[in-house]
Enzyme design. Sequence first.
Site, PDB file in Angstrom:
ATOM      1  N   GLU A  59      17.291  -2.609  25.111  1.00 56.50           N
ATOM      2  CA  GLU A  59      17.938  -2.547  26.420  1.00 56.50           C
ATOM      3  C   GLU A  59      17.939  -3.907  27.111  1.00 56.50           C
ATOM      4  O   GLU A  59      18.949  -4.343  27.673  1.00 56.50           O
ATOM      5  CB  GLU A  59      17.229  -1.515  27.306  1.00 56.50           C
ATOM      6  CG  GLU A  59      17.211  -0.114  26.733  1.00 56.50           C
ATOM      7  CD  GLU A  59      15.975   0.202  25.918  1.00 56.50           C
ATOM      8  OE1 GLU A  59      15.471   1.334  26.034  1.00 56.50           O
ATOM      9  OE2 GLU A  59      15.499  -0.695  25.169  1.00 56.50           O
ATOM     10  N   THR A 203     -10.271   3.420  -9.531  1.00 51.31           N
ATOM     11  CA  THR A 203      -9.056   3.048 -10.248  1.00 51.31           C
ATOM     12  C   THR A 203      -8.950   1.535 -10.392  1.00 51.31           C
ATOM     13  O   THR A 203      -8.537   1.012 -11.432  1.00 51.31           O
ATOM     14  CB  THR A 203      -7.816   3.600  -9.522  1.00 51.31           C
ATOM     15  OG1 THR A 203      -7.856   5.037  -9.558  1.00 51.31           O
ATOM     16  CG2 THR A 203      -6.527   3.130 -10.176  1.00 51.31           C
ATOM     17  N   LEU A 211      -0.481  -2.857  -8.391  1.00 50.39           N
ATOM     18  CA  LEU A 211      -0.004  -2.158  -7.190  1.00 50.39           C
ATOM     19  C   LEU A 211       1.284  -2.751  -6.633  1.00 50.39           C
ATOM     20  O   LEU A 211       1.527  -2.714  -5.421  1.00 50.39           O
ATOM     21  CB  LEU A 211      -1.091  -2.116  -6.114  1.00 50.39           C
ATOM     22  CG  LEU A 211      -2.389  -1.411  -6.514  1.00 50.39           C
ATOM     23  CD1 LEU A 211      -3.355  -1.342  -5.331  1.00 50.39           C
ATOM     24  CD2 LEU A 211      -2.125  -0.028  -7.064  1.00 50.39           C
ATOM     25  N   THR A 278     -10.011  11.440  -7.797  1.00 51.93           N
ATOM     26  CA  THR A 278     -10.936  11.522  -6.665  1.00 51.93           C
ATOM     27  C   THR A 278     -10.200  11.312  -5.350  1.00 51.93           C
ATOM     28  O   THR A 278     -10.361  12.091  -4.402  1.00 51.93           O
ATOM     29  CB  THR A 278     -12.064  10.478  -6.809  1.00 51.93           C
ATOM     30  OG1 THR A 278     -12.775  10.719  -8.022  1.00 51.93           O
ATOM     31  CG2 THR A 278     -13.022  10.554  -5.632  1.00 51.93           C
TER      32      THR A 278
END
Length: 352
Positions: A59, A203, A211, A278
């Site tokens: 705005e 992991t 990742l 897990t």
Amino acid sequence: MTTAARTATDAAAMRRAFELAARGPARGVNPRVGCVILSPGGETLAEGWHRGAGTAHAEVDALSKLAPGAAQGATAIVTLEPCNHTGRTGPCAVALIDAGVARVVYSVADPDPHAAGGAATLRDAGVDVEGGLLAAEGESFLDDWLFAARHRRPRITVKWASSLDGRAAAADGTSRWITGPDARADVHARRAASDAIAVGTGTVLADDPALTARAPGGGLFDAQPVPVVFGRRRVPADAALTRHPHAPILLQGTDLATDLAALRELGIRSLFVEGGPTLASAFVAAGLADELLVYLAPSLIGGPRLALGDLGVATIADAHRYEFADIRRLGDDLLVVAHPAPNAHARPNEGS
């Protein structure tokens, strides 16, 4: 201008405001917002959008392009209810009032308690306010941000790959590759669409995952999820994820609700939970899995390496209930997408 003509003009301006909003950053704490300012006759006077944290809101951006007094009696069409708080910038509701705007039309109400209330402030100042224009489009456009604002945590997808008998690995721990290349490509595309990707320290220590989200050719997608690691064990200094384009976020994982609230404060709206039985079981058991992605390979493994561990279900009546949202073939594999059933009972740690 007739009522019908004004409605059509408002709708066209709102669709333009969505186009403007889409120019802003899709990730982060702030929503993408667009604004179109119309003259009393329906002509466009100015346009604006929010470019990210610390910059002018939509705005104010639109108003800044007008000469003093040019917005007197105008209509502001905004994708999200004008904010009512002072942060790095001032409240947009007050800016519209000071500019002399006579009418404000927005698509979606702001669910953030720190910013909401702009509509009431505008009405108290005598401004004509209408909400809900193209609300379905607005909800869809702001989907992840609205979820995070309403639930005070990211939207969570829990993913695993398993054999038909629910095993995530063979007895010796080997798991590459349970599923085929088409399924793996689908996973990487979904990683790229998420703000963050989560694994547990188990992991990290066992598989040393990068990742990252990789394209079929092996290169990285432009958009990369932020790596998040849950657990108290130390991440090795030479772990692959330390070379990720984004610095990893390390969380204890002992209080998921607190950890997820912290991620939301960092601008994480969607979390892709991928790391091990897990962690997946912890999210499911806590009622925090908003979506399940289960990649099934046409194989049988047997043995103890289950895709999920204990969920605290002692009797069938306590089972976590989901509805199938999609089932599709991916090469030789099958993807099952499931969402919590509407009548599933809430879990103690579930966001609200």
